[in-house]
Design a protein around this motif. Structure first.
Motif, PDB file in Angstrom:
ATOM      1  N   SER A  92      -5.003   2.883  -2.309  1.00  0.00           N
ATOM      2  CA  SER A  92      -5.485   3.257  -0.973  1.00  0.00           C
ATOM      3  C   SER A  92      -6.065   4.656  -1.042  1.00  0.00           C
ATOM      4  O   SER A  92      -5.826   5.394  -1.995  1.00  0.00           O
ATOM      5  CB  SER A  92      -4.314   3.242   0.019  1.00  0.00           C
ATOM      6  N   SER A  93      -6.814   5.000  -0.014  1.00  0.00           N
ATOM      7  CA  SER A  93      -7.372   6.357   0.085  1.00  0.00           C
ATOM      8  C   SER A  93      -6.323   7.232   0.741  1.00  0.00           C
ATOM      9  O   SER A  93      -6.306   7.436   1.952  1.00  0.00           O
ATOM     10  CB  SER A  93      -8.654   6.333   0.911  1.00  0.00           C
ATOM     11  N   THR A  94      -5.433   7.746  -0.105  1.00  0.00           N
ATOM     12  CA  THR A  94      -4.259   8.475   0.386  1.00  0.00           C
ATOM     13  C   THR A  94      -4.599   9.935   0.658  1.00  0.00           C
ATOM     14  O   THR A  94      -5.197  10.605  -0.177  1.00  0.00           O
ATOM     15  CB  THR A  94      -3.133   8.381  -0.664  1.00  0.00           C
TER      16      THR A  94
ATOM     17  N   PHE B 254      -2.862   7.026   4.762  1.00  0.00           N
ATOM     18  CA  PHE B 254      -4.098   6.609   4.092  1.00  0.00           C
ATOM     19  C   PHE B 254      -5.162   6.255   5.117  1.00  0.00           C
ATOM     20  O   PHE B 254      -4.874   6.017   6.301  1.00  0.00           O
ATOM     21  CB  PHE B 254      -3.829   5.437   3.131  1.00  0.00           C
TER      22      PHE B 254
ATOM     23  N   ILE C 139       0.849  -1.208   0.000  1.00  0.00           N
ATOM     24  CA  ILE C 139       0.000   0.000   0.000  1.00  0.00           C
ATOM     25  C   ILE C 139       0.880   1.251   0.000  1.00  0.00           C
ATOM     26  O   ILE C 139       0.678   2.166  -0.811  1.00  0.00           O
ATOM     27  CB  ILE C 139      -0.951   0.011   1.223  1.00  0.00           C
TER      28      ILE C 139
END
Ligand code: 5GP
Ligand code: ZN
Length: 137
Positions: free
Chosen positions: A18-20, A30, A11
Motif C-alpha cells: 500500500s501507499s503507506t 495509507f 494491507i
C-alpha cells in the motif's frame, strides 16, 4: 485478531502493498485507491475490528491523535483548504470495508468530493425525547 478474509487486515499488516504514509505497532495509514480528493488517506488498526462498536478503547483514543498529526501534515504539504474526517459504520452509513477505518479527506475549493447531507427538521418535543434516551453518564 486478524481476519484472513479481510483486505484491510492484509494491507495493514503488510501482506498486500500500500501507499503507506504512517506506520507504528498498532496502525497503518495509507492512501485510498478511490480517493474522494487528492491525498485521501485511511487510518487503519492492524488488528481486526469490524467497526466503531468493537474498536478497543486505547486504539479508539489514539485514532484522533493520529488524525490530528496527519491533518496538520496534509495542510502543510498539500495546501488543502479544509479536511473532512469521516468514519462509516454499517452498509446504510456507507461502510463497504468491514474493518474499522477513519477517512482523512483533504478538501480543496471547487473540488468534486461532494460530502454533504440534506438538513432535516426536528421539533422541540423530538429533541427532548432524544435527549431522554440518548443521554449517557
Ligand atoms: P468505506 O466505504 O468502508 O467507509 O471506505 C472504504 C474505502 O476503502 C473506500 O474509500 C475505498 O476506496 C477504499 N478501498 C477499498 N479497497 C481498497 C484497497 O484495496 N486499497 C486501498 N488503498 N483502498 C481501498
Ligand atoms: Zn480486518
Amino acid at each position: 485478531m486478524k481476519d484472513s478474509t479481510c483486505i484491510f487486515c492484509k494491507i495493514a499488516n503488510g501482506e498486500i502493498p500500500s501507499s503507506t504514509i504512517y506506520e507504528d505497532e498498532d496502525f497503518r495509514v495509507f492512501l485510498d485507491l478511490g480517493p474522494a480528493a487528492k491525498g485521501h488517506a485511511l487510518i487503519v488498526p492492524k488488528e481486526h475490528y469490524a467497526s466503531i462498536y468493537e474498536l478497543e478503547d486505547t486504539l479508539c483514543s489514539r485514532v484522533f491523535l493520529l488524525a490530528k498529526k496527519l491533518a496538520l501534515r496534509m495542510r502543510e504539504v498539500l495546501h488543502c483548504d479544509g479536511i473532512n474526517i469521516m468514519q462509516n459504520n454499517g452498509p446504510v452509513a456507507g461502510q463497504t470495508v468491514f474493518h474499522f477505518h477513519l477517512h482523512l479527506i483533504p478538501r480543496y475549493e471547487g473540488d468534486s468530493a461532494g460530502i454533504r447531507w440534506n438538513p432535516g427538521n426536528v421539533t422541540p418535543e423530538e429533541l427532548a425525547e432524544l435527549v431522554e434516551i440518548l443521554r449517557v453518564e
